[in-house]
Design a protein around this motif. Structure first.
Motif, mmCIF file in Angstrom:
data_model
loop_
_atom_site.group_PDB
_atom_site.id
_atom_site.type_symbol
_atom_site.label_atom_id
_atom_site.label_comp_id
_atom_site.label_asym_id
_atom_site.label_seq_id
_atom_site.Cartn_x
_atom_site.Cartn_y
_atom_site.Cartn_z
ATOM 1 N N ASN A 66 -6.412 -5.487 -7.379
ATOM 2 C CA ASN A 66 -6.126 -5.845 -6.199
ATOM 3 C C ASN A 66 -4.734 -5.945 -5.682
ATOM 4 O O ASN A 66 -4.448 -6.698 -6.561
ATOM 5 C CB ASN A 66 -6.778 -6.909 -5.624
ATOM 6 C CG ASN A 66 -8.475 -6.612 -5.637
ATOM 7 O OD1 ASN A 66 -9.000 -5.961 -4.749
ATOM 8 N ND2 ASN A 66 -9.309 -6.915 -6.598
ATOM 9 N N VAL A 77 -2.385 -1.034 6.879
ATOM 10 C CA VAL A 77 -2.670 -0.831 5.462
ATOM 11 C C VAL A 77 -4.266 -1.324 5.301
ATOM 12 O O VAL A 77 -4.978 -2.085 5.919
ATOM 13 C CB VAL A 77 -1.562 -1.900 4.445
ATOM 14 C CG1 VAL A 77 -0.314 -1.053 4.611
ATOM 15 C CG2 VAL A 77 -1.780 -3.194 4.909
ATOM 16 N N THR A 78 -4.672 -1.004 3.962
ATOM 17 C CA THR A 78 -6.221 -1.299 3.602
ATOM 18 C C THR A 78 -5.888 -2.744 2.558
ATOM 19 O O THR A 78 -6.974 -3.330 2.509
ATOM 20 C CB THR A 78 -6.660 -0.138 2.907
ATOM 21 O OG1 THR A 78 -5.973 0.102 1.760
ATOM 22 C CG2 THR A 78 -6.774 0.798 3.668
ATOM 23 N N HIS A 138 -3.350 0.209 -4.156
ATOM 24 C CA HIS A 138 -4.505 -0.947 -3.996
ATOM 25 C C HIS A 138 -5.573 0.009 -3.732
ATOM 26 O O HIS A 138 -6.633 0.053 -4.142
ATOM 27 C CB HIS A 138 -4.448 -1.670 -2.784
ATOM 28 C CG HIS A 138 -5.344 -2.544 -2.280
ATOM 29 N ND1 HIS A 138 -6.095 -3.722 -3.027
ATOM 30 C CD2 HIS A 138 -6.615 -2.216 -1.277
ATOM 31 C CE1 HIS A 138 -6.794 -4.159 -2.446
ATOM 32 N NE2 HIS A 138 -7.444 -3.210 -1.586
ATOM 33 N N GLU A 139 -5.614 1.064 -2.980
ATOM 34 C CA GLU A 139 -6.564 2.297 -2.735
ATOM 35 C C GLU A 139 -7.049 2.669 -3.905
ATOM 36 O O GLU A 139 -8.162 3.055 -4.099
ATOM 37 C CB GLU A 139 -6.167 3.085 -1.702
ATOM 38 C CG GLU A 139 -6.073 2.638 -0.184
ATOM 39 C CD GLU A 139 -5.595 3.754 0.934
ATOM 40 O OE1 GLU A 139 -5.690 4.828 0.460
ATOM 41 O OE2 GLU A 139 -5.173 3.268 1.758
ATOM 42 N N GLU A 199 -8.457 -0.271 -6.601
ATOM 43 C CA GLU A 199 -9.444 -1.265 -6.342
ATOM 44 C C GLU A 199 -10.810 -1.081 -7.026
ATOM 45 O O GLU A 199 -11.309 -2.263 -7.236
ATOM 46 C CB GLU A 199 -9.535 -1.506 -4.805
ATOM 47 C CG GLU A 199 -10.498 -2.410 -4.287
ATOM 48 C CD GLU A 199 -10.635 -2.446 -2.654
ATOM 49 O OE1 GLU A 199 -10.952 -3.746 -2.215
ATOM 50 O OE2 GLU A 199 -10.340 -1.386 -1.861
ATOM 51 N N ASP A 216 0.100 -0.171 -1.033
ATOM 52 C CA ASP A 216 -1.043 -0.016 -0.354
ATOM 53 C C ASP A 216 -1.900 1.142 -1.186
ATOM 54 O O ASP A 216 -3.099 1.357 -1.496
ATOM 55 C CB ASP A 216 -1.029 0.377 1.025
ATOM 56 C CG ASP A 216 -2.223 0.245 1.819
ATOM 57 O OD1 ASP A 216 -3.013 -0.565 1.550
ATOM 58 O OD2 ASP A 216 -2.635 1.259 2.464
#
Length: 173
Positions: A93, A118-119, A84-85, A88, A81
């Protein structure tokens, strides 16, 4: 005559064994392999909407297969996660696919996500069709690294640490 029959039986046995060995050695591993085009998929996400690989066309995708009972999956979840943050906005991704058919109870994945929000996008393989195409052959977690052209550039079986993820992503950033 007996020597000829014995020789023919031995020859047939050698041919059969040779064929079996050749097939096992020359066959590619099961599933999606490095260097291959990543197969398209369409799975429900947390909101029940369809999520597909083509939603990330032109981006680098880290496709992670996980389950809520899998200890290595749980340990790497916050790392995925965070990646990803962090990346991104750079076109990376992380997509986490819950292998729902392996869960003890279907609601276990949702309970895990409620406790560990999570995002990164989460999808659910509710019927096992995704696992037929992207099988976690060596167990979970399994992570596929898919470049912007949709080619699988790496496959990792087992837990990923932050350093391992960074090392794999650096050439593509």
């Amino acid at each position: 005559m007996k020597k000829w029959i014995s020789a023919i039986v031995v020859l047939i046995a050698v041919i059969i064994i040779g064929t079996i060995v050749y097939e096992n050695v020359s066959s590619p591993p099961v599933g999606v392999n490095q260097g291959e085009q990543a197969p398209e998929f369409e799975l429900p996400d947390l909101d029940g909407e369809n999520l597909s690989l083509s939603d990330f066309e032109g981006d680098f995708v880290v496709l992670n297969l996980w389950a809520s009972w899998c200890e290595p999956c749980i340990r790497e979840f916050p790392v995925l996660d965070q990646v990803h943050e962090t990346y991104e906005s750079d076109g990376v991704n992380v997509v986490a696919v819950n292998m729902t058919t392996t869960e003890r109870r279907p609601e276990d994945a949702m309970e895990f996500l409620d406790e560990n929000p999570v995002t990164m996008p989460i999808a659910f393989d509710e019927d096992g069709e995704f696992a037929d195409v992207y099988p976690p052959t060596d167990g979970m977690p399994t992570t596929y690294f898919i470049n912007e052209e949709g080619i699988v550039v790496d496959v990792h079986h087992g837990e990923l640490t932050e350093d391992m993820l960074e090392d794999r992503l650096q050439p593509f950033l």
